[in-house]
Scaffold this motif. Structure first.
Motif, PDB file in Angstrom:
ATOM      1  N   ARG A  56       0.858  -1.182   0.000  1.00 56.26           N
ATOM      2  CA  ARG A  56       0.000   0.000   0.000  1.00 56.26           C
ATOM      3  C   ARG A  56       0.892   1.230   0.000  1.00 56.26           C
ATOM      4  N   ASN A  58       2.021   4.719   0.675  1.00 55.83           N
ATOM      5  CA  ASN A  58       1.632   5.711   1.668  1.00 55.83           C
ATOM      6  C   ASN A  58       1.789   7.108   1.067  1.00 55.83           C
ATOM      7  N   GLN A 446      -1.814  -2.308  -6.981  1.00 55.67           N
ATOM      8  CA  GLN A 446      -2.176  -2.160  -5.574  1.00 55.67           C
ATOM      9  C   GLN A 446      -3.605  -2.636  -5.348  1.00 55.67           C
ATOM     10  N   TRP A 450      -6.056   1.854  -2.770  1.00 56.99           N
ATOM     11  CA  TRP A 450      -4.758   1.808  -2.098  1.00 56.99           C
ATOM     12  C   TRP A 450      -4.269   3.162  -1.647  1.00 56.99           C
ATOM     13  N   SER A 455      -7.457   4.663   3.703  1.00 53.86           N
ATOM     14  CA  SER A 455      -7.175   3.237   3.556  1.00 53.86           C
ATOM     15  C   SER A 455      -6.157   2.766   4.580  1.00 53.86           C
TER      16      SER A 455
END
Length: 464
Positions: A56, A58, A446, A450, A455
């Motif tokens: 994921r 960021n 993803q 994502w 999330s």
């Protein structure tokens, strides 16, 4: 009639320092940040290598850089690294894939790399483009990235995965797979465009902006609710033009388009000027005066046609002055070469020649470039407005490598939308307008949703 009026072009809109948006905080320069402790365990890292779809990205604190590109470049290689990388200061998980969008004219590449500064955490998304006719250069660069995977991301060369979209994802599929010996996953082009655009609109500060000569770059804040961006019209201008109605996440329909796009401008200017590439053509247009080539309203009426809202500088006919000026020059040359007033008959012409020997009218490459840029851009702008009006779409986003951050192109498109809509609609542009498909393909690796900040508010341990 074209709505565009001739005027001096505005300053380069790509300049400027990204700032903060409402509700967003931004860390200082990488040199002043201290390394954070990462909480990703070795098992987490190994799992993301083996199952890249679990990574994921960021995006918390993401921002567009204005520093020099960090992409390693060998002397003589032909590609362009966009100077506006996206810093992801809080992403620490391994990313073992890269994405490429191969169109008819350009191939766009996106990949993630760690910061070279040992005191910085996180990394950045890198953006590069290659001419598609030199696809082997692009493949060679991907091979270099593959060899550098361990250093760039912490994963091994054999773990690299290529996410590919665009027509070239199918045309060059075998060549890429054989050259790199890795998995190549092909993704739908239209879906990737929408995923990429949604990401830029909702997640990256100072990405979307409006344009006018008075205010060259006015940034649009990130919407508080992602769902509020729908519906909208995406006008993707590559070699040709596609117009896509977007009703929701991954809910889209191609409602129109035109074959008169970037490839048209590129092809015709290749015939008419000495420009060798698209950037050279745009530079020529910046210096041009289209009034020497185009027939303006003022040339017909001697003044403005205020009753229907046309200024004297509005274009009545693109390239409308060329034929008359060219014929006048030919007649002058004929008279000069034949003092006895004799004119050649058709059967006296040299076989294969289209005209008599003469000194042709002098049309500067700069003026031709500007005229054709206006002609193509105005046509796209008017068609875009008509589709937006027909389908009730309040926002019009322009993407594609045709725009290239070029001030005249954006001003023409923006002016056309304002003119035809009488100010009720607005054109929106992006700083990464040429990379929507590549970013969308990158994100397809993803899990769904994502990139949303929400999330990360789940039960799984954070990766930063």
């Amino acid at each position: 009639m074209s709505p565009h009026s001739t005027s001096t072009h505005a300053p380069d809109p790509t300049a400027g320092e990204p700032g903060k948006t409402s509700g967003e905080t931004r860390e200082g320069p990488a040199e002043t940040r201290t390394r954070r402790t990462t909480f990703a365990s070795q098992n987490d890292i190994e799992d993301t290598i083996l199952h890249p779809g679990t990574v994921r990205i960021n995006v918390q604190g993401a921002f567009i850089t204005d520093d020099e590109p960090v992409t390693p470049r060998s002397e003589g290689e032909e590609y362009e690294h966009d100077p506006r990388d996206i810093r992801l200061p809080n992403h620490t998980a391994v990313v073992s894939h890269i994405a490429v969008d191969i169109g008819g004219s350009l191939a766009k590449l996106v990949y993630f790399s760690r910061e070279h500064n040992g005191t910085s955490v996180g990394g950045r998304l890198n953006f590069l483009k290659f001419e598609t006719e030199k696809i082997d250069t692009c493949i060679g660069f991907m091979h270099k990235l593959q060899n550098d995977q361990q250093q760039l991301n912490g994963s091994k060369p054999e773990e690299l995965c290529i996410m590919a979209t665009g027509g070239g994802a199918f045309k060059y599929y075998d060549r890429i797979r054989e050259a790199l010996g890795v998995e190549v996953i092909r993704e739908d082009e239209m879906e990737c465009l929408i995923i990429g655009l949604d990401f830029f609109i909702t997640e990256i500060p100072n990405e979307v902006f409006t344009y006018s000569e008075e205010q060259p770059m006015t940034f649009v804040p990130i919407p508080p609710q992602p769902s509020s961006i729908y519906p909208y019209l995406l006008v993707n201008i590559g070699s040709g033009v596609s117009m896509i109605k977007v009703s929701g996440p991954r809910q889209y329909e191609r409602i129109g388009g035109t074959s008169l796009g970037g490839g048209t401008l590129w092809g015709l200017l290749s015939l008419l000027t000495g420009a060798r590439n698209f950037d050279d053509m745009l530079k020529l247009a910046e210096k041009g005066d289209n009034s020497t080539v185009d027939l303006l309203v003022g040339d017909i009426y001697g003044t403005a046609y205020n009753k229907i809202g046309l200024k004297s500088t509005h274009i009545a006919s693109s390239f409308g002055k060329v034929y008359k000026a060219k014929r006048a020059a030919e007649r002058e040359a004929e008279d000069g070469c034949n003092g006895d007033g004799k004119h050649h008959d058709e059967d006296e012409l040299v076989q294969g020649s289209s005209e008599l020997p003469h000194t042709p009218a002098k049309f500067r490459s700069e003026d031709i470039s500007r005229s054709l840029l206006y002609a193509v851009s105005n046509n796209i702008g008017q068609i875009a407005y008509l589709h937006a009006e027909k389908h009730g779409l309040p926002r019009i986003y322009f993407g594609g490598s045709f725009i290239g951050g070029h001030s005249q192109t954006m001003n023409t498109l923006s002016y056309a939308i304002r003119f035809w809509s009488k100010g009720t609609k607005q054109a929106y542009f992006l700083r990464h307008e040429g990379y929507l498909g590549a970013v969308g393909a990158f994100l397809k690796r993803q899990p769904r949703n994502w990139g949303r900040r929400s999330s990360f508010e789940d039960t799984r341990p954070s990766l930063h």
